[in-house]
Design a protein around this motif. Structure first.
Motif, short mmCIF file in Angstrom:
data_model
loop_
_atom_site.label_atom_id
_atom_site.label_comp_id
_atom_site.label_asym_id
_atom_site.label_seq_id
_atom_site.Cartn_x
_atom_site.Cartn_y
_atom_site.Cartn_z
N ALA A 183 0.93 -1.20 0.23
CA ALA A 183 -0.18 0.04 0.09
C ALA A 183 0.90 1.41 -0.17
N GLY A 184 1.91 1.28 0.63
CA GLY A 184 2.86 2.34 0.85
C GLY A 184 3.68 2.55 -0.59
N SER A 185 4.13 1.64 -0.97
CA SER A 185 4.92 1.72 -2.25
C SER A 185 4.12 2.15 -3.40
N ALA A 186 2.85 1.44 -3.23
CA ALA A 186 1.99 2.05 -4.30
C ALA A 186 1.80 3.52 -4.61
N GLU A 187 1.32 4.15 -3.37
CA GLU A 187 1.26 5.52 -3.32
C GLU A 187 2.81 6.29 -3.63
N LEU A 188 3.73 5.71 -3.18
CA LEU A 188 4.95 6.39 -3.53
C LEU A 188 5.08 6.40 -5.27
N LEU A 189 4.83 5.27 -5.48
CA LEU A 189 4.93 5.06 -7.18
C LEU A 189 4.08 6.28 -7.83
N ALA A 190 2.68 6.35 -7.45
CA ALA A 190 2.03 7.30 -8.05
C ALA A 190 2.58 8.77 -7.88
N GLN A 191 3.19 9.01 -6.64
CA GLN A 191 3.71 10.26 -6.58
C GLN A 191 4.77 10.50 -7.68
N VAL A 192 5.89 9.54 -7.87
CA VAL A 192 6.92 9.59 -8.83
C VAL A 192 6.28 9.90 -10.27
N VAL A 193 5.11 9.03 -10.33
CA VAL A 193 4.58 9.37 -11.89
C VAL A 193 4.01 10.58 -12.12
N ASP A 194 3.37 11.04 -10.93
CA ASP A 194 2.90 12.64 -11.17
C ASP A 194 3.90 13.61 -10.86
N GLY A 195 5.09 13.39 -10.71
CA GLY A 195 6.34 14.26 -10.34
C GLY A 195 5.97 15.13 -9.24
N GLU A 196 5.57 14.49 -8.14
CA GLU A 196 5.34 15.06 -6.74
C GLU A 196 6.53 14.62 -5.87
N PRO A 197 6.96 15.49 -5.16
CA PRO A 197 7.93 15.10 -3.92
C PRO A 197 7.50 13.88 -3.39
N THR A 198 8.06 12.77 -3.03
CA THR A 198 7.59 11.77 -2.43
C THR A 198 7.50 11.72 -0.82
N ALA A 199 6.54 11.00 -0.43
CA ALA A 199 6.17 11.00 1.15
C ALA A 199 7.51 10.67 1.87
N ILE A 200 8.22 10.00 1.35
CA ILE A 200 9.58 9.51 2.21
C ILE A 200 10.74 9.47 0.94
N PRO A 201 11.96 9.48 1.52
CA PRO A 201 13.20 9.53 0.30
C PRO A 201 12.99 7.97 -0.08
N LEU A 202 13.49 8.11 -1.46
CA LEU A 202 13.60 6.85 -1.93
C LEU A 202 14.81 6.48 -2.69
N ASP A 203 15.80 7.04 -2.05
CA ASP A 203 17.31 6.63 -2.60
C ASP A 203 17.63 5.38 -2.38
N ALA A 204 17.20 4.55 -1.20
CA ALA A 204 17.48 3.17 -1.07
C ALA A 204 16.76 2.29 -1.95
N PHE A 205 15.87 2.77 -2.79
CA PHE A 205 15.00 1.88 -3.73
C PHE A 205 15.32 2.29 -5.13
N ARG A 206 16.28 3.15 -5.34
CA ARG A 206 16.56 3.80 -6.70
C ARG A 206 16.56 2.61 -7.80
N PRO A 207 15.96 2.47 -8.77
CA PRO A 207 16.43 1.39 -9.69
C PRO A 207 17.54 1.22 -10.27
N ASP A 208 18.44 2.32 -10.16
CA ASP A 208 19.71 2.32 -10.82
C ASP A 208 20.86 2.29 -10.13
N ARG A 209 20.47 1.87 -8.76
CA ARG A 209 21.49 1.61 -7.93
C ARG A 209 22.44 0.36 -7.98
N PHE A 210 22.05 -0.52 -8.99
CA PHE A 210 22.82 -1.70 -9.17
C PHE A 210 23.89 -1.40 -10.36
N ARG A 211 23.82 -0.19 -10.75
CA ARG A 211 24.61 0.17 -11.95
C ARG A 211 24.54 -0.68 -13.12
N VAL A 212 23.28 -0.86 -13.49
CA VAL A 212 23.25 -1.76 -14.88
C VAL A 212 22.41 -1.17 -15.72
#
Ligand SMILES: Cc1cc2nc3c(=O)[nH]c(=O)nc-3n(C[C@H](O)[C@H](O)[C@H](O)COP(=O)(O)OP(=O)(O)OC[C@H]3O[C@@H](n4cnc5c(N)ncnc54)[C@H](O)[C@@H]3O)c2cc1C
Length: 423
Positions: free
Chosen positions: A394-423
């Motif tokens: 439920a939390g990640s879904a709302e955070l995703l929607a905030q990203v899609v809509d270009g809003e500031p996210t409710a919590i920082p998402l650095d630890a979840f960044r898709p590019d953190r594995f440098r692939v």
């Protein structure tokens, strides 16, 4: 915007709901016949907002070898390990010993857990969803003084994040769980009073139905064969329809929520998502004596089995197994789960009538999920939730929607960044 969500597990369905609630037109594509039929089907049923942590830790590595050697130890590996298993283990080791990474990831996941609890209560307030849901808390047992000491050490961090919890002595544990009459070792426990439970499969189906009422389209038995893309954008997805014919579905944006099957979908883009299927097992049995059953969720740290009351059923789950996508269910695994139930809640359920299940946790080698924008302007990920996808959905879904809509996210998402594995 018209947004296609790939996958109708709990993560895809909650994502679809969060996007539709904001006015987007959403189409969910699912290769199976309904929502929540893969990993979201038979999980442990706990919404353990206060018990979310990365899989990759130095402590886990130290425990791993003894666990592998123990007949009913919680960690299993198919031998010889496949190249994918070896790659996953090596990557996990790298993250486990990277200075500071475990601590940062643990804090990030806890923050998402706290946010997810808030989003779940809003969802449950706004929608009438039947899913055998409960808010009776989560209780982790300590079968040794060392485990109790670990819980004591954890307490300040939980307090810092506002996670309600209590350290309990053995008598208080039995007061909290009066049905726990078994003779398994007990030195106390830690209770997360505001955590919850619920049948993730029923929830996924109920929320999918609510989404359909709000105009979301679900294309079941439609498999995404591949993404169609250019250098900047995803243009569409090629779908295999139930009759085998291929069609192209175009949209403005695309969300990959295909759990363990996400890596295959984006491989053509040159993206290597390091999600590995970590297998687990569950038994679901009708209760025969409710007074002997768990009130809520109980973690038996002795055999690493989680027992949860889901309405008039008991769900007991266990094992972390590295054996790729093998779907067999060895009797020895079920015997260990039954042994744990008998040592804690003897006589509560008719285990002879139990249905058994196996599923694959979509695990990243460091632990946090993969959430955010992908390597094309209109591609997003909400996947790789590993052990805690039901809890964090439920939390990640709302955070995703905030990203899609270009809003500031409710919590920082650095630890979840898709590019953190440098692939
Ligand atoms: C034994 C066990 C116990 C667990 N216990 C808990 C727990 O107590 N609490 C908790 O929070 N988490 C728990 N988990 C983890 C949790 O179940 C998962 O994290 C969660 O279900 C993942 O959801 P998902 O939607 O990402 O993946 P899934 O539920 O696997 O959904 C992905 C969907 O994508 C679909 N799909 C894949 N490829 C395609 C394609 N090409 N085209 C169309 N559709 C596609 C699949 O069919 C599937 O329906 C447990 C897991 C296991 C195995």
């Amino acid at each position: 915007m018209h947004i296609v969500v790939i996958g109708a597990g709990v993560v895809g369905v909650t994502s679809a709901h969060a996007l539709a609630r904001r006015g987007h037109r959403v189409t969910v594509v699912e290769r199976l016949a309904g929502a929540g039929l893969e990993t979201s089907f038979g999980n442990a049923g706990q919404r353990s907002y206060g018990v979310v942590y990365p899989w990759a830790s130095a402590a886990m590595v130290k425990q791993a070898l003894p666990w592998l050697l123990q007949a009913d130890g919680p960690l299993k590996m198919h031998l010889p390990p496949s190249p994918a298993t070896v790659r996953f283990l090596l990557a996990s080791l790298r993250f486990a010993f990277a200075p500071g990474v475990f601590g940062l990831n643990k804090r990030a996941m806890l923050q998402m857990g706290v946010f997810s609890r808030q989003r779940f209560s809003e969802l449950e307030r706004d929608l009438d969803l039947a899913f055998d849901g409960g808010t009776g808390g989560v209780l982790q047992l300590a079968s040794s003084p060392a485990m109790m000491a670990e819980y004591r050490d954890l307490s300040p961090l939980l307090t810092e994040f506002g996670v309600a919890h209590r350290l309990l002595g053995p008598i208080e544990v039995r007061e909290a769980e009066p049905g726990m009459t078994g003779d398994g070792p007990l030195h106390g426990g830690i209770q997360y009073q505001t955590d919850g439970t619920g049948d993730c499969h029923l929830f996924s189906q109920a929320l999918a139905a609510a989404c359909e009422e709000q105009g979301v389209t679900f294309l079941y038995q439609h498999q995404v064969q591949r993404l169609l893309f250019d250098a900047h954008r995803i243009q569409g997805v090629e779908l295999r329809q139930p009759d085998g014919a291929l069609e192209v579905l175009e949209a403005d944006a695309f969300v990959v929520s295909a759990g363990c099957w996400s890596p295959a979908l984006v491989a053509e883009l040159g993206v290597k998502l390091p999600i590995y299927p970590v297998k687990g097992y569950s038994l679901t049995a009708p209760l025969v004596d409710e007074t002997r059953a768990p009130v809520s969720t109980v973690h038996d740290d002795n055999l690493k089995v989680v027992s949860t009351r889901l309405g008039s059923r008991l769900r007991a789950t266990g094992f972390v197994e590295l054996s790729d996508f093998r779907r067999d269910i060895p009797e020895a695994r079920l015997a260990t789960i039954r042994k744990s139930v008998a040592s804690r809640f003897p006589g509560c359920a008719d285990l002879e009538q139990a249905t058994s299940w196996t599923g694959f946790r979509p695990m990243t080698p460091d632990g946090p999920a993969i959430l955010g924008r992908g390597p094309r302007d209109n591609l997003y990920f909400n996947t790789g939730h590993g052990t805690f996808g039901w809890t964090l959905s439920a939390g990640s879904a709302e955070l995703l929607a905030q990203v899609v809509d270009g809003e500031p996210t409710a919590i920082p998402l650095d630890a979840f960044r898709p590019d953190r594995f440098r692939v």
